[in-house]
Design an enzyme around this catalytic site. Structure first.
Site, PDB file in Angstrom:
ATOM      1  N   VAL A 178       3.925  -4.121   3.187  1.00 48.32           N
ATOM      2  CA  VAL A 178       2.940  -4.477   2.169  1.00 48.32           C
ATOM      3  C   VAL A 178       2.101  -3.266   1.780  1.00 48.32           C
ATOM      4  CG1 VAL A 178       0.877  -5.860   1.711  1.00 48.32           C
ATOM      5  CG2 VAL A 178       2.854  -6.913   2.834  1.00 48.32           C
ATOM      6  N   GLU A 179       1.735  -2.456   2.758  1.00 49.87           N
ATOM      7  CA  GLU A 179       0.819  -1.349   2.480  1.00 49.87           C
ATOM      8  C   GLU A 179       1.469  -0.212   1.692  1.00 49.87           C
ATOM      9  OE1 GLU A 179      -2.305  -1.173   2.848  1.00 49.87           O
ATOM     10  OE2 GLU A 179      -2.772  -2.863   4.163  1.00 49.87           O
ATOM     11  N   THR A 180       2.605   0.267   2.143  1.00 53.21           N
ATOM     12  CA  THR A 180       3.174   1.474   1.520  1.00 53.21           C
ATOM     13  C   THR A 180       4.688   1.436   1.370  1.00 53.21           C
ATOM     14  OG1 THR A 180       3.440   2.620   3.653  1.00 53.21           O
ATOM     15  CG2 THR A 180       1.324   2.904   2.504  1.00 53.21           C
TER      16      THR A 180
END
Length: 385
Positions: A178-180
Site C-alpha cells: 500500500v505504501e510504496t
C-alpha cells in the site's frame, strides 16, 4: 559556547551593522517555536519514550552547510530562527550549519494547497462506493504479483522477521504494498523541503511537523546522512514502509546487521515494519477482521469507526454475531465499508487496530488486510504449482 549563542539575536550582529540594519523589521511568518518546543504527539504503547534522543556527534552534521543567516525561501522566518536556537541548545547542533542547511530548503506551495483542500473533508462521512474506489487502487494484479515476487526474493528476511516479532509475513508485505508498492515509488519530495514547509507554513499541524523536523535532523546526524539528500512523501515519510522521522527513531531497526538503519533497504524495512507492529501490540495467532451476521445499521446504539469500542457481548445484545471468534474479551470496532451497490459491515479485532496505528483509516487498514491475504494466497498457490 559558540554553538548555543541565540541565533535569532545573532541576526542583528556582524562585522557591518549596515548589512543587518533591517533585521528588527523582518516579518514573523509563523508562530514562535519557543511556545512549541515539544516533539509530536502520537499514540504509542505505555512506557515508550517518543522524544528524540540527543546525539552530540558531530556538532555540524553531514553536508558541509554553513551560513551566518538563513537565506532563500525561509529568510526572515523568526519561528525558524527560534527552532535553530532550540536545536543548538537541546541537541548541540551548530547553528551556522543549520542556517546553511535551511538556506537550501524550498517552500512547497503545492503541498500547502493540497492539504488545505483535504482538511475540509476530514470529518466527511464515507460516500457511496468510497470503499470500492479505494480498494480498486490496491487490490490489483500489479500489487499482488509484486508482493509475491518480493516474498520470493526476501523469503529469509521475512521468515526471520515473523519469527522474531510474531508478525505474519503477509502483513509486512501488505504495508509495503500500500505504501510504496515495494519501493517502486518512495516519493519525490526532499524530506527537508517537505518538513520545513509543514513545520512553518501549515498552521493546523505545525507543532507536529516541527517535532518531525527535529527528529529528522537528529536521525540524519546519527545515521551520517546529508539531510538535504533523502526524498520521500510530500509529508516527509521515508523508505519502503514510509516511516516518519519520529517512527524511525522509535521503531526502525538494523535488520541486515550493517550498522545502519536504512529504510530504503528492503531488509531493514522488513524488520522495521515488523517491529512497529509488535511494539504497537500485535497479537500473534489472533484474527484481524471478521464478517458480521445481522444488521448493524438497524441498531441505534452502534456507531462504526475506530473511536467506538464494543465487546462481543454488547454486539450480541444488539443482534449481531461474528464469523470468527477470537475466544477473547477484546475491544472490537465496527467497520463500515461502502461499496457501489451495497454497504458492508465488518468487525475489527485488536490486530486490525494495530494496522491503523500506521494510518488512522479504516479503508487503509482494510486494504492492507485484504492485500495481505491476496498476496499470501497467490504466493502459496505459486509454490504448489
Amino acid at each position: 559556547m559558540k554553538h548555543v549563542v541565540n541565533f535569532s539575536s545573532r541576526l542583528c550582529l556582524g562585522l557591518s551593522l549596515l548589512i543587518f540594519s533591517g533585521c528588527a523589521n523582518q516579518p514573523e511568518k509563523s508562530q514562535d517555536f519557543s511556545r512549541h518546543a515539544r516533539t509530536p504527539t502520537q499514540q504509542i504503547p505505555p512506557n515508550q519514550s517518543r522524544s528524540a534522543t540527543p546525539d552530540l556527534r558531530p556538532l555540524a552534521g553531514v553536508g558541509g552547510y554553513r551560513a551566518e543567516t538563513v537565506s532563500g525561501d525561509y529568510a526572515g522566518y523568526q519561528a525558524l530562527n527560534h527552532f535553530i536556537d532550540f536545536m543548538a541548545q537541546k541537541h548541540g547542533f551548530d547553528p551556522y550549519y543549520l542556517a546553511g542547511l535551511f538556506s537550501q530548503a524550498k517552500r512547497k506551495q503545492w503541498t500547502l494547497d493540497y492539504l488545505a483542500k483535504s482538511d475540509k473533508s476530514l470529518k466527511a462521512q464515507p460516500g457511496k462506493g468510497s470503499w470500492s474506489r479505494y480498494r480498486a487502487k490496491f487490490l490489483d494484479t500489479r500489487h499482488i504479483n509484486s508482493g509475491v515476487s518480493f516474498w520470493h526474493k526476501h523469503h529469509n528476511a521475512l521468515q526471520r522477521a515473523s519469527r522474531e516479532y510474531g508478525v505474519p509475513a503477509e502483513y509486512i508485505l501488505g504495508i509495503m504494498a500500500v505504501e510504496t508498492t515495494f519501493g517502486s515509488y518512495v516519493g519525490s519530495h526532499r524530506v527537508i523541503d517537505a518538513l520545513t514547509t509543514l513545520a512553518f507554513d501549515y498552521r493546523r499541524r505545525g507543532e507536529y511537523f516541527r517535532g518531525e523536523l527535529e527528529n529528522f535532523l537528529v536521525m540524519a546526524r546519527s545515521e551520517h546522512i546529508d539531510p538535504a539528500k533523502p526524498v520521500g512523501s510530500f509529508a516527509g515519510a521515508m523508505g519502503l514502509g514510509q516511516f516518519m522521522p519520529s517512527s524511525f527513531l522509535e521503531w526502525a531497526v538494523d535488520f541486515n546487521g550493517d550498522g545502519h538503519r536504512d529504510l530504503w533497504n528492503p531488509i531493514d524495512s522488513i524488520g522495521s515494519v515488523a517491529n512497529y507492529f509488535a511494539q504497537h501490540g500485535w497479537q500473534p495467532g489472533q484474527p484481524v477482521v471478521s464478517s458480521v451476521r445481522g444488521n448493524p445499521a438497524a441498531a441505534s446504539n452502534l456507531e462504526p469507526g475506530l473511536d467506538h469500542v464494543y465487546t462481543i457481548e454488547s454486539l450480541q445484545k444488539s443482534g449481531l454475531s461474528l464469523g470468527t471468534d477470537c475466544h477473547c474479551d477484546a475491544p472490537l470496532r465496527l467497520l463500515w465499508l461502502r461499496h457501489n451497490s451495497n454497504d458492508e459491515y465488518r468487525v475489527g479485532y485488536p490486530n486490525f487496530y494495530v494496522i491503523t496505528r500506521y494510518n488512522q483509516s479504516t479503508h487503509y487498514a482494510m486494504a492492507v488486510h485484504e492485500l495481505a491475504q491476496a498476496i499470501k494466497t497467490a504466493y502459496h498457490n505459486g509454490k504448489k504449482g
